[in-house]
Design a protein around this motif. Structure first.
Motif, mmCIF file in Angstrom:
data_model
loop_
_atom_site.group_PDB
_atom_site.id
_atom_site.type_symbol
_atom_site.label_atom_id
_atom_site.label_comp_id
_atom_site.label_asym_id
_atom_site.label_seq_id
_atom_site.Cartn_x
_atom_site.Cartn_y
_atom_site.Cartn_z
ATOM 1 N N PHE A 167 0.933 -1.396 0.074
ATOM 2 C CA PHE A 167 0.212 -0.041 -0.061
ATOM 3 C C PHE A 167 0.709 1.384 -0.074
ATOM 4 C CE2 PHE A 167 -2.911 -3.189 1.064
ATOM 5 C CZ PHE A 167 -4.181 -2.838 0.920
ATOM 6 N N CYS B 121 -6.071 3.645 -0.590
ATOM 7 C CA CYS B 121 -5.871 2.370 0.183
ATOM 8 C C CYS B 121 -7.194 1.571 0.043
ATOM 9 C CB CYS B 121 -5.504 2.746 1.761
ATOM 10 S SG CYS B 121 -3.966 3.132 2.147
ATOM 11 N N CYS B 122 -8.318 2.393 0.498
ATOM 12 C CA CYS B 122 -9.533 1.624 0.201
ATOM 13 C C CYS B 122 -9.833 1.227 -1.196
ATOM 14 C CB CYS B 122 -10.835 2.531 0.511
ATOM 15 S SG CYS B 122 -10.601 3.204 2.449
ATOM 16 N N ALA C 38 -7.570 -2.103 -1.567
ATOM 17 C CA ALA C 38 -7.970 -3.212 -0.849
ATOM 18 C C ALA C 38 -9.297 -3.896 -1.408
ATOM 19 C CB ALA C 38 -8.336 -2.703 0.495
ATOM 20 N N TRP D 250 -12.821 -6.836 3.644
ATOM 21 C CA TRP D 250 -11.963 -6.251 4.656
ATOM 22 C C TRP D 250 -13.016 -5.065 5.252
ATOM 23 C CZ3 TRP D 250 -11.326 -0.761 4.634
ATOM 24 C CH2 TRP D 250 -11.847 -0.166 3.511
ATOM 25 N N VAL E 128 -8.944 -8.278 7.625
ATOM 26 C CA VAL E 128 -9.184 -8.945 6.151
ATOM 27 C C VAL E 128 -9.729 -10.351 6.425
ATOM 28 C CG1 VAL E 128 -7.934 -9.885 4.191
ATOM 29 C CG2 VAL E 128 -6.831 -8.154 5.546
ATOM 30 N N PHE F 94 -3.069 -0.057 6.882
ATOM 31 C CA PHE F 94 -2.765 -0.435 5.397
ATOM 32 C C PHE F 94 -1.591 -0.738 5.055
ATOM 33 C CE2 PHE F 94 -7.208 0.796 4.483
ATOM 34 C CZ PHE F 94 -7.735 -0.456 3.984
ATOM 35 N N LEU G 177 0.034 -7.628 -0.274
ATOM 36 C CA LEU G 177 -0.918 -8.145 -0.879
ATOM 37 C C LEU G 177 0.117 -9.276 -1.907
ATOM 38 C CD1 LEU G 177 -3.466 -5.725 -2.053
ATOM 39 C CD2 LEU G 177 -3.962 -7.364 -0.106
#
Length: 304
Positions: free
Chosen positions: A10, A139-140, A143, A152, A181, A226, A231
């Motif tokens: 992130f 970030c949102c 994700a 999440w 998560v 985050f 990931l």
């Protein structure tokens, strides 16, 4: 399909292998239309951080121009066409594999308003000294792209006023948040600081500053949480999640750039309808006063 796994953080994607330089864009379209076309085209290959479109200017040399704000800083490379006839653009992916796939599929193959697009990697003169965390909204978005909209959630542990080393006419709050998560049994904790000044002669000014400082503390705590998530995109396209336990929580002050266009206050302490926020979406409100508890519901509702 990727031949090996890829780790996506992130962080702002400044690496050259995630940044594409696009030329051969017809001037038959407006700048806004070009942006919309390119975003739709390239986003089909992966999540995008940004698309920046510029008008080509006549140049004496065939040198790739430096990118503007939000694109690859200080880009330079030879091109196969002179400028002054259309647009050029910078496209930032979060995934280097997605960027490569886009080049292979689009460059010299895709026609936009009668002209073939040419795509190559952008090349930075200088890498960032330290990776830059993504903004709260980015970030949102990231994700939700890789984990799914319901994959999440954030849980507010506390938003408390920081009264140490007080600054005159300033309110400061520290937020503590957990990003959970779902389906991966992973969670990451973050802290964030929000600070705003107010006019001591205006009661409403102080109330507004309190609201904005709490909201900013929450958003920066989410950014911190985050920032510890990794990931892991597997060769088969599935996504695993890991937490970087080596990172520590830092209370950084927000810059003017971060604040611009991020914090918006429509009204003070807006009412929240019953049932609007699930009970398990907000935690840790038992020890807070009524105003703070109401704010936590408001903040959580902003991203639900």
């Amino acid at each position: 399909m990727a031949s090996s796994l890829e780790i996506i953080e992130f962080k702002r994607p400044d690496e050259s292998e995630k940044n594409l330089y696009v030329t051969g864009i017809s001037k038959k379209l407006s700048e806004q239309e070009v942006h919309e076309h390119l975003y739709q085209l390239f986003s089909s290959y992966g999540a995008l951080y940004d698309v920046v479109v510029n008008v080509s200017e006549p140049c004496s040399t065939e040198t790739q121009p430096a990118s503007t704000e939000g694109a690859v800083p200080g880009v330079s490379s030879s091109t196969n066409q002179a400028f002054g006839n259309g647009y050029y653009a910078f496209v930032k992916f979060y995934s280097s594999q997605a960027a490569l796939n886009a080049i292979l599929a689009i460059s010299g193959r895709y026609i936009l308003k009668g002209q073939l697009l040419k795509v190559k990697f952008g090349r930075s003169y200088k890498a960032a000294e330290e990776p830059v965390n993504l903004s709260f909204n980015k970030c949102c978005e990231l994700a939700s792209y890789y984990l799914g909209f319901n994959g999440w959630c954030s849980k507010i542990l506390s938003v408390q006023e920081d009264k140490d080393d007080p600054v005159p006419n300033t309110v400061r709050f520290i937020g503590q948040v957990i990003i959970e998560v779902r389906g991966h049994s992973m969670q990451s904790e973050g802290v964030g600081l929000g600070e705003f000044t107010y006019n001591p002669q205006d009661v409403m000014s102080r109330m507004t500053a309190i609201h904005r400082a709490k909201k900013l503390a929450y958003m920066r705590a989410c950014q911190s949480a985050f920032g510890k998530l990794l990931l892991v995109v597997l060769p088969n396209g599935k996504v695993a999640v890991e937490v970087d336990c080596t990172q520590s929580n830092r209370l950084d002050f927000a810059t003017d750039e971060e604040l611009q266009g991020v914090v918006k206050v429509n009204q003070l302490e807006p009412p929240v309808e019953e049932g609007q926020v699930p009970e398990d979406s907000v935690q840790g409100t038992d020890n807070l006063d009524d105003i703070n508890a109401q704010l936590l519901l408001d903040l959580q509702a902003d991203i639900d």
